[in-house]
Scaffold this active site. Structure first.
Site, PDB file in Angstrom:
ATOM      1  N   GLY A   1       8.767   6.619  -2.764  1.00  0.00           N
ATOM      2  CA  GLY A   1       9.451   6.412  -1.486  1.00  0.00           C
ATOM      3  C   GLY A   1       9.707   4.977  -1.104  1.00  0.00           C
ATOM      4  O   GLY A   1      10.027   4.121  -1.934  1.00  0.00           O
TER       5      GLY A   1
ATOM      6  N   TYR B   1       1.518  11.701  14.684  1.00  0.00           N
ATOM      7  CA  TYR B   1       2.146  10.674  13.852  1.00  0.00           C
ATOM      8  C   TYR B   1       2.699   9.550  14.718  1.00  0.00           C
ATOM      9  O   TYR B   1       2.465   8.371  14.450  1.00  0.00           O
ATOM     10  CB  TYR B   1       3.263  11.305  13.029  1.00  0.00           C
ATOM     11  CG  TYR B   1       4.154  10.320  12.307  1.00  0.00           C
ATOM     12  CD1 TYR B   1       3.721   9.687  11.152  1.00  0.00           C
ATOM     13  CD2 TYR B   1       5.442  10.047  12.773  1.00  0.00           C
ATOM     14  CE1 TYR B   1       4.540   8.795  10.479  1.00  0.00           C
ATOM     15  CE2 TYR B   1       6.270   9.163  12.097  1.00  0.00           C
ATOM     16  CZ  TYR B   1       5.818   8.537  10.955  1.00  0.00           C
ATOM     17  OH  TYR B   1       6.639   7.650  10.281  1.00  0.00           O
TER      18      TYR B   1
ATOM     19  N   SER C   1       7.615   2.827  12.872  1.00  0.00           N
ATOM     20  CA  SER C   1       8.671   3.834  12.818  1.00  0.00           C
ATOM     21  C   SER C   1       9.362   3.897  14.166  1.00  0.00           C
ATOM     22  O   SER C   1       8.762   3.564  15.203  1.00  0.00           O
ATOM     23  CB  SER C   1       8.076   5.205  12.493  1.00  0.00           C
ATOM     24  OG  SER C   1       9.020   6.239  12.687  1.00  0.00           O
TER      25      SER C   1
ATOM     26  N   GLY D   1       7.635   2.699  -0.134  1.00  0.00           N
ATOM     27  CA  GLY D   1       6.699   1.763  -0.741  1.00  0.00           C
ATOM     28  C   GLY D   1       7.113   1.351  -2.140  1.00  0.00           C
ATOM     29  O   GLY D   1       7.034   0.169  -2.509  1.00  0.00           O
TER      30      GLY D   1
ATOM     31  N   THR E   1       0.838  -1.196   0.000  1.00  0.00           N
ATOM     32  CA  THR E   1       0.000   0.000   0.000  1.00  0.00           C
ATOM     33  C   THR E   1       0.877   1.251   0.000  1.00  0.00           C
ATOM     34  O   THR E   1       1.999   1.247   0.493  1.00  0.00           O
ATOM     35  CB  THR E   1      -0.950   0.019   1.208  1.00  0.00           C
ATOM     36  OG1 THR E   1      -0.187   0.157   2.426  1.00  0.00           O
ATOM     37  CG2 THR E   1      -1.785  -1.251   1.275  1.00  0.00           C
ATOM     38  N   GLY E   2       0.361   2.317  -0.583  1.00  0.00           N
ATOM     39  CA  GLY E   2       1.132   3.551  -0.648  1.00  0.00           C
ATOM     40  C   GLY E   2       2.456   3.358  -1.347  1.00  0.00           C
ATOM     41  O   GLY E   2       3.497   3.816  -0.870  1.00  0.00           O
ATOM     42  N   SER E   3       2.431   2.701  -2.508  1.00  0.00           N
ATOM     43  CA  SER E   3       3.686   2.273  -3.136  1.00  0.00           C
ATOM     44  C   SER E   3       4.017   3.028  -4.410  1.00  0.00           C
ATOM     45  O   SER E   3       4.769   2.538  -5.249  1.00  0.00           O
ATOM     46  CB  SER E   3       3.630   0.772  -3.428  1.00  0.00           C
ATOM     47  OG  SER E   3       2.418   0.398  -4.053  1.00  0.00           O
ATOM     48  N   THR E   4       3.500   4.241  -4.571  1.00  0.00           N
ATOM     49  CA  THR E   4       3.814   5.008  -5.775  1.00  0.00           C
ATOM     50  C   THR E   4       5.113   5.789  -5.656  1.00  0.00           C
ATOM     51  O   THR E   4       5.667   6.203  -6.671  1.00  0.00           O
ATOM     52  CB  THR E   4       2.668   5.975  -6.121  1.00  0.00           C
ATOM     53  OG1 THR E   4       2.426   6.854  -5.020  1.00  0.00           O
ATOM     54  CG2 THR E   4       1.390   5.212  -6.452  1.00  0.00           C
TER      55      THR E   4
END
Length: 264
Positions: free
Chosen positions: A18, A154, A141, A20, A13-16
């Protein structure tokens, strides 16, 4: 050791961009069919073009869906109903003073950073259990342990991922499905580069040098004394997702450069 994901399908997920994107590329390089996810079709298409250029023999698919909503998670699962490897990477971050964060921003961070992983893990793990094999990885993190004063909203979401990953690992005990959290430290992703851009431009230094100075100032306990690369973080995720990591579950795997000052 050789990592082989032949006949495995992975969703990142969120792999477009960075971390990911680096995870998606690394999984594909080792033979996995990889599903790329982002919020918009344009971002997904751009990522797919990049990945296919880098890994021309790999198999990639893409699904555009906003995972900060239950409907978006449902759209993704409807489009790709079964995966062997789930990497819950999507997340928001950014500095914001505690007294200035409105309720809806707390909720937005919770929905994207926490509930996306909850919803997708709930949807995908039953089939993994049925198959007797699966991998679920939550991108936490070092900020989940070392809560930043300027990113409390965060940090708390990353602490939540530590709890969820440990608890889900215990819930799936003995099934052949492992669940782990990976904890990056300061990492030179596009998002961090954007955050540092103005200061880096004023300094006249390279981005890598300026990021190293930032780490030394803001995370002085760092042992490597620099920001990690996205590939260094991806390497840990790829190992944890592999058949070689079959005895690793319920773990918090740190790729924090030694920022967290603890031997455990």
């Amino acid at each position: 050791m050789q990592i082989d994901f032949k006949d495995k399908t992975a969703l990142v997920t969120g792999s477009t961009v960075g971390i990911g994107l680096a995870i998606a590329e690394g999984l594909a390089e080792s033979g996995a069919t990889v599903i790329v996810n982002g919020r918009t079709q344009a971002r997904v298409d751009t990522a797919l073009e990049t990945l296919r250029a880098r890994q021309p023999h790999a198999v990639f698919r893409g699904v555009a869906a906003d995972l900060g909503t239950a409907d978006g998670c449902r759209e993704l699962v409807d489009a790709e109903p079964r995966v062997d490897i789930l990497v819950n990477n999507v997340g928001l971050f950014g500095p914001h003073d505690f007294y200035d964060i409105p309720d809806d921003e707390w909720q937005r961070f919770f929905d994207v950073n926490v509930m996306s992983g909850v919803r997708l893990s709930r949807a995908y793990t039953p089939a993994m259990v049925e198959a007797g094999w699966g991998r679920v990885i939550f991108l936490s993190s070092e900020s989940g342990l070392n809560i930043p004063a300027d990113m409390i909203h965060y940090g708390f979401t990353k602490t939540a991922y530590l709890s969820i990953s440990r608890g889900l690992a215990k819930r799936l005990a003995g099934t052949g499905v492992t669940v782990n959290a990976v904890l990056p430290g300061p990492t030179l992703s596009e998002g961090v580069q954007d955050m540092l851009h103005d200061g880096q431009q004023d300094s006249g230094q390279s981005m890598e040098a300026f990021a190293a100075e930032f780490v030394k100032k803001e995370r002085p306990s760092s042992i490597i004394q620099r920001a990690a690369t996205v590939e260094e973080v991806a390497n840990m995720v790829i190992y944890a997702a592999s058949p070689l990591a079959s005895a690793t579950t319920g773990a918090a795997l740190r790729v924090d450069g030694g920022v967290v000052d603890s031997i455990a």
